[in-house]
Motif scaffolding. Structure first.
Motif, PDB file in Angstrom:
ATOM      1  N   THR A  82      -3.462  -7.505  -2.745  1.00 22.02           N
ATOM      2  CA  THR A  82      -3.598  -7.768  -4.189  1.00 22.02           C
ATOM      3  C   THR A  82      -4.921  -7.202  -4.695  1.00 22.02           C
ATOM      4  OG1 THR A  82      -2.205  -9.729  -4.086  1.00 22.02           O
ATOM      5  CG2 THR A  82      -3.720  -9.573  -5.954  1.00 22.02           C
ATOM      6  N   ARG A  85      -4.633  -3.502  -5.012  1.00 21.12           N
ATOM      7  CA  ARG A  85      -3.753  -3.087  -6.114  1.00 21.12           C
ATOM      8  C   ARG A  85      -4.219  -3.558  -7.490  1.00 21.12           C
ATOM      9  NH1 ARG A  85       1.151  -4.537  -2.358  1.00 21.12           N
ATOM     10  NH2 ARG A  85       1.757  -2.453  -1.667  1.00 21.12           N
ATOM     11  N   ARG A  86      -5.333  -4.277  -7.558  1.00 21.15           N
ATOM     12  CA  ARG A  86      -5.747  -4.818  -8.855  1.00 21.15           C
ATOM     13  C   ARG A  86      -5.957  -3.700  -9.860  1.00 21.15           C
ATOM     14  NH1 ARG A  86     -11.346  -5.759 -10.644  1.00 21.15           N
ATOM     15  NH2 ARG A  86     -12.742  -4.630  -9.264  1.00 21.15           N
ATOM     16  N   GLU A  87      -5.692  -4.029 -11.110  1.00 21.30           N
ATOM     17  CA  GLU A  87      -5.825  -3.039 -12.164  1.00 21.30           C
ATOM     18  C   GLU A  87      -7.290  -2.676 -12.359  1.00 21.30           C
ATOM     19  OE1 GLU A  87      -4.281  -2.449 -16.685  1.00 21.30           O
ATOM     20  OE2 GLU A  87      -3.060  -3.517 -15.222  1.00 21.30           O
ATOM     21  N   GLU A 173      -5.112   6.352  -6.512  1.00 17.84           N
ATOM     22  CA  GLU A 173      -3.855   5.667  -6.206  1.00 17.84           C
ATOM     23  C   GLU A 173      -3.306   6.100  -4.854  1.00 17.84           C
ATOM     24  OE1 GLU A 173      -1.654   6.724  -9.695  1.00 17.84           O
ATOM     25  OE2 GLU A 173      -2.844   5.376 -10.965  1.00 17.84           O
ATOM     26  N   ILE A 176      -5.398   4.420  -2.073  1.00 20.71           N
ATOM     27  CA  ILE A 176      -5.070   2.992  -1.978  1.00 20.71           C
ATOM     28  C   ILE A 176      -3.717   2.806  -1.305  1.00 20.71           C
ATOM     29  CG2 ILE A 176      -4.535   0.906  -3.313  1.00 20.71           C
ATOM     30  CD1 ILE A 176      -7.553   1.594  -3.184  1.00 20.71           C
ATOM     31  N   GLU A 177      -2.719   3.564  -1.745  1.00 16.98           N
ATOM     32  CA  GLU A 177      -1.382   3.424  -1.156  1.00 16.98           C
ATOM     33  C   GLU A 177      -1.381   3.840   0.310  1.00 16.98           C
ATOM     34  OE1 GLU A 177       1.147   1.699  -2.388  1.00 16.98           O
ATOM     35  OE2 GLU A 177      -0.200   1.313  -4.078  1.00 16.98           O
ATOM     36  N   ILE A 180      -2.818   0.861   2.158  1.00 17.10           N
ATOM     37  CA  ILE A 180      -1.822  -0.215   2.169  1.00 17.10           C
ATOM     38  C   ILE A 180      -0.730   0.084   3.194  1.00 17.10           C
ATOM     39  CG2 ILE A 180       0.033  -1.283   0.808  1.00 17.10           C
ATOM     40  CD1 ILE A 180      -1.944  -1.157  -1.608  1.00 17.10           C
TER      41      ILE A 180
END
Length: 191
Positions: A82, A85-87, A173, A176-177, A180
């Motif tokens: 979370t 992925r936070r904005e 992005e 991050i992905e 993850i």
């Protein structure tokens, strides 16, 4: 808090995020805050003293935002995901991390201290959650939680740099992905 002090600190926070320390002049602070030179120097003897107050506020605000995510109830690995992925306003960068690239900030222990504190707190909290995830069987025991926490923070900060260089959030992005995917592909189901 005194209204002038509050204006000076919040204005300096914004300017440091936009322009960095070197690019933030006392005149720009005064003009945007609508505060005169005499008032500014009455409350803060130097630009560095005002910048330190602004950095300390930004660091405290960042820690509280992250604390809200990481200390929420639920699975520890899910809380880390979370957080990842936070904005974020990716192209604006991290309000603390941007200052770490400023040579005058890095050279001044007082100006560097709020950055070290914020990043240190986040790293320690992430490491604790990652150890919890290991204890729950969600991550391999042989992984070093402290190193993994530093990696999480490095991916975020590096992602900001890549996104700003490309003038696109896509590299952030993607980083991050990728992280993850590594974390979840190596996660094990709870017993």
């Amino acid at each position: 808090m005194n209204k002038s002090i509050e204006k000076l600190i919040t204005t300096t926070q914004a300017l440091l995020w936009e322009r960095g320390y070197v690019g933030t002049s006392p005149r720009a602070i005064q003009d945007r805050a609508g505060v005169g030179q005499g008032s500014m120097y009455h409350h803060f003897r130097t630009k560095a003293e005002l910048a330190q107050a602004a950095e300390e506020r930004s660091a405290a605000e960042l820690i509280e935002e992250v604390r809200a995510l990481l200390d929420a109830p639920g699975d520890p690995l899910d809380r880390v995901l979370t957080y990842l992925r936070r904005e974020r306003d990716v192209l604006k960068g991290c309000r603390i991390g941007r200052l770490a690239a400023d040579p005058e900030v890095v050279a001044d222990p007082a100006l560097r201290k709020p950055l070290e504190h914020a990043f240190g707190w986040i790293t320690e909290r992430l490491a604790a959650l990652l150890r919890e995830a290991q204890d729950c069987g969600r991550l391999p025991q042989e992984w070093d939680a402290q190193s993994l926490a530093a990696t999480v923070l490095a991916v975020i900060q590096g992602g900001y740099v890549l996104a700003r260089a490309a003038n696109s959030p896509a590299p952030f992005e993607q980083a991050i992905e990728g992280l993850i995917a590594l974390l979840t592909n190596n996660a094990t189901a709870e017993d």
